[in-house]
Write a protein that holds these residues in place. Structure first.
Motif, short mmCIF file in Angstrom:
data_model
loop_
_atom_site.label_atom_id
_atom_site.label_comp_id
_atom_site.label_asym_id
_atom_site.label_seq_id
_atom_site.Cartn_x
_atom_site.Cartn_y
_atom_site.Cartn_z
N TYR A 181 0.84 -1.20 0.00
CA TYR A 181 0.00 0.00 0.00
C TYR A 181 0.88 1.25 0.00
O TYR A 181 0.62 2.21 -0.74
CB TYR A 181 -0.91 0.01 1.22
CG TYR A 181 -2.34 -0.39 0.93
CD1 TYR A 181 -3.19 0.43 0.21
CD2 TYR A 181 -2.84 -1.60 1.38
CE1 TYR A 181 -4.50 0.07 -0.04
CE2 TYR A 181 -4.15 -1.99 1.13
CZ TYR A 181 -4.98 -1.14 0.41
OH TYR A 181 -6.28 -1.51 0.16
N LEU A 182 1.90 1.26 0.83
CA LEU A 182 2.77 2.43 0.90
C LEU A 182 3.59 2.59 -0.38
O LEU A 182 3.88 3.72 -0.79
CB LEU A 182 3.69 2.31 2.12
CG LEU A 182 2.98 2.31 3.48
CD1 LEU A 182 4.00 2.26 4.61
CD2 LEU A 182 2.07 3.52 3.64
N ILE A 183 3.94 1.48 -1.01
CA ILE A 183 4.65 1.56 -2.29
C ILE A 183 3.79 2.24 -3.35
O ILE A 183 4.30 3.02 -4.17
CB ILE A 183 5.08 0.16 -2.76
CG1 ILE A 183 6.26 -0.34 -1.90
CG2 ILE A 183 5.50 0.17 -4.24
CD1 ILE A 183 6.67 -1.77 -2.18
N THR A 184 2.47 1.98 -3.33
CA THR A 184 1.61 2.66 -4.30
C THR A 184 1.66 4.17 -4.12
O THR A 184 1.60 4.92 -5.11
CB THR A 184 0.15 2.18 -4.19
OG1 THR A 184 -0.38 2.51 -2.89
CG2 THR A 184 0.05 0.68 -4.40
N PHE A 185 1.79 4.63 -2.87
CA PHE A 185 1.92 6.07 -2.63
C PHE A 185 3.29 6.56 -3.09
O PHE A 185 3.40 7.59 -3.79
CB PHE A 185 1.76 6.37 -1.13
CG PHE A 185 0.34 6.61 -0.72
CD1 PHE A 185 -0.19 7.90 -0.71
CD2 PHE A 185 -0.48 5.57 -0.36
CE1 PHE A 185 -1.49 8.13 -0.33
CE2 PHE A 185 -1.79 5.78 0.02
CZ PHE A 185 -2.31 7.07 0.03
N LEU A 186 4.33 5.84 -2.71
CA LEU A 186 5.69 6.28 -3.02
C LEU A 186 5.97 6.27 -4.53
O LEU A 186 6.84 7.00 -5.00
CB LEU A 186 6.70 5.37 -2.30
CG LEU A 186 6.68 5.46 -0.76
CD1 LEU A 186 7.62 4.42 -0.16
CD2 LEU A 186 7.05 6.85 -0.30
N ALA A 187 5.25 5.44 -5.26
CA ALA A 187 5.47 5.37 -6.71
C ALA A 187 4.53 6.29 -7.48
O ALA A 187 4.94 6.96 -8.43
CB ALA A 187 5.29 3.93 -7.19
N SER A 188 3.26 6.35 -7.09
CA SER A 188 2.27 7.07 -7.90
C SER A 188 2.43 8.58 -7.83
O SER A 188 2.22 9.27 -8.84
CB SER A 188 0.85 6.69 -7.46
OG SER A 188 0.62 7.05 -6.11
N ILE A 189 2.79 9.12 -6.68
CA ILE A 189 2.89 10.58 -6.55
C ILE A 189 4.04 11.14 -7.40
O ILE A 189 3.84 12.06 -8.21
CB ILE A 189 3.01 11.00 -5.08
CG1 ILE A 189 1.71 10.65 -4.35
CG2 ILE A 189 3.31 12.50 -4.96
CD1 ILE A 189 1.75 10.91 -2.86
N PRO A 190 5.27 10.61 -7.27
CA PRO A 190 6.34 11.11 -8.15
C PRO A 190 6.08 10.79 -9.62
O PRO A 190 6.49 11.54 -10.51
CB PRO A 190 7.60 10.41 -7.64
CG PRO A 190 7.12 9.26 -6.85
CD PRO A 190 5.80 9.65 -6.28
N ALA A 191 5.38 9.69 -9.89
CA ALA A 191 5.07 9.36 -11.29
C ALA A 191 4.23 10.46 -11.92
O ALA A 191 4.46 10.85 -13.07
CB ALA A 191 4.32 8.03 -11.36
N LEU A 192 3.27 10.97 -11.17
CA LEU A 192 2.41 12.03 -11.70
C LEU A 192 3.21 13.29 -12.01
O LEU A 192 2.94 13.99 -12.99
CB LEU A 192 1.31 12.34 -10.68
CG LEU A 192 0.16 13.24 -11.16
CD1 LEU A 192 -0.55 12.61 -12.35
CD2 LEU A 192 -0.82 13.50 -10.02
N LEU A 193 4.21 13.57 -11.19
CA LEU A 193 5.06 14.74 -11.43
C LEU A 193 5.98 14.51 -12.62
O LEU A 193 6.21 15.43 -13.42
CB LEU A 193 5.89 15.03 -10.17
CG LEU A 193 5.11 15.38 -8.90
CD1 LEU A 193 6.06 15.53 -7.72
CD2 LEU A 193 4.31 16.66 -9.10
N LEU A 194 6.47 13.30 -12.77
CA LEU A 194 7.41 13.01 -13.85
C LEU A 194 6.75 13.02 -15.23
O LEU A 194 7.36 13.41 -16.22
CB LEU A 194 8.08 11.65 -13.61
CG LEU A 194 9.10 11.61 -12.46
CD1 LEU A 194 9.51 10.18 -12.16
CD2 LEU A 194 10.32 12.46 -12.79
N ILE A 195 5.50 12.59 -15.30
CA ILE A 195 4.84 12.54 -16.61
C ILE A 195 4.14 13.86 -16.95
O ILE A 195 3.52 13.97 -18.02
CB ILE A 195 3.80 11.39 -16.68
CG1 ILE A 195 2.67 11.63 -15.67
CG2 ILE A 195 4.48 10.05 -16.46
CD1 ILE A 195 1.56 10.58 -15.76
#
Length: 244
Positions: free
Chosen positions: A29-43
Motif C-alpha cells: 500500500y505504501l509503495i503505491t503512494f511512493l510510486a504514484s505521486i512522483p510518477a504524476l510529477l514526472l509525466i
C-alpha cells in the motif's frame, strides 16, 4: 518455568501467519503512494504540453514516470493478493471482489502507461516532420493523452472507490484494524465516486478543488491502513475471533 498450552501456541502461530500477510499488504500500500505521486510529477510534461509529440522534450523523465506507474499497478495487485488468504475467511465473496477490483484497477493503469509510451515512441521516431504530418502527429498525441486521462479517472478514480467499499467493509466487520480506519474509506468512497461521476459527465474537472477534497478521505484511508498493517499487522483478538 513457563509453559505454553497447545491452544495458545496454535493461536500465536495463526496470528504470526496473518501478521506476515498484513505487513506485506501494508508495505505494498505504501509503495503505491511512493510510486504514484512522483510518477504524476514526472509525466507532467507530456500531459501539459499538447505539442509534446513534435518537440524536443524530457523523454527520459516521462519513461521513469511510466515505470513508476507500472510499479504502482503491480503493488496495487499485491495488496489484494497478500490479504486474500486472511479476509476470505471473513467473507469470501467480498474478498474475491476486492481482488478482482484491484486487478481491474491495475489493468486500467497499465493502459494509461501504454498510451504515454506510445506518445514517446512516436515522438522519437517521427519528430522533425513538417506540414500536415505535424498536425496529424499532434492530433494523435492528444488522443493518446486523452486516453490516459480517462484511465486516470476510471482506475485510481472509480476503482479506488470500489476497493475502499469492499476492503473497508471486510475490515470494519472483522475489526482486524481499528474501525476508524476503514470508516474513512467507507465515508470517502461515495464522495470520490460522486466527484468522479460529475467529471465523467463533464460537470467537474479532475483537478478542481472539489475533486481534491473528495480524494482526501480515500487517500487518508489507504495511507492509514497501509501504515497500520505494516507497523502492527492485524489485531490478534480479531484474528482469534475469526478462527472460532
Amino acid at each position: 518455568m513457563t509453559t505454553t498450552t497447545p491452544t495458545a501456541a496454535a493461536t500465536r502461530a495463526q496470528t504470526d501467519w496473518t501478521r506476515n500477510h498484513a505487513r506485506a499488504a501494508g508495505a505494498l500500500y505504501l509503495i503505491t503512494f511512493l510510486a504514484s505521486i512522483p510518477a504524476l510529477l514526472l509525466i507532467a510534461p507530456v500531459l501539459d504540453h499538447t505539442d509534446y509529440i513534435v518537440g524536443t522534450r524530457a523523454d527520459t523523465r516521462v519513461l521513469w514516470g511510466c515505470l513508476l506507474d507500472v510499479v504502482t499497478a503491480l503493488a496495487c495487485i499485491g495488496t489484494a493478493v497478500a490479504v486474500f488468504p486472511v479476509v476470505k475467511r471473513i467473507n469470501e465473496s467480498l474478498a474475491l471482489g476486492f481482488l478482482t477490483a484491484r486487478l481491474v484497477e491495475a489493468g486500467i493503469i497499465l493502459i494509461g502507461v501504454v498510451s504515454l509510451l506510445s506518445v514517446v515512441t512516436l515522438r522519437q521516431d517521427l519528430a522533425g516532420t513538417t506540414g500536415e504530418d505535424t498536425a496529424t502527429l499532434v492530433t494523435t498525441g492528444r488522443a493518446l493523452v486523452a486516453a490516459r486521462d480517462w484511465t486516470f479517472l476510471l482506475g485510481p478514480g472509480f476503482m479506488s472507490c470500489i476497493n475502499a467499499l469492499l476492503f473497508g467493509t471486510l475490515l470494519y466487520r472483522s475489526r482486524l484494524v481499528p474501525r476508524f480506519i476503514p470508516a474513512m474509506g467507507l465515508i470517502g468512497a461515495p464522495l470520490l465516486l460522486t466527484a468522479g461521476i460529475a467529471t465523467f459527465f463533464g460537470h467537474n474537472d479532475q483537478l478542481s478543488a472539489w475533486s481534491f477534497l473528495a480524494t482526501v478521505p480515500v487517500a487518508a484511508w489507504e495511507l492509514s491502513v497501509g501504515t497500520y498493517m505494516l507497523a502492527k499487522g492485524f489485531r490478534p483478538t480479531a484474528v482469534t475471533a475469526e478462527q472460532m
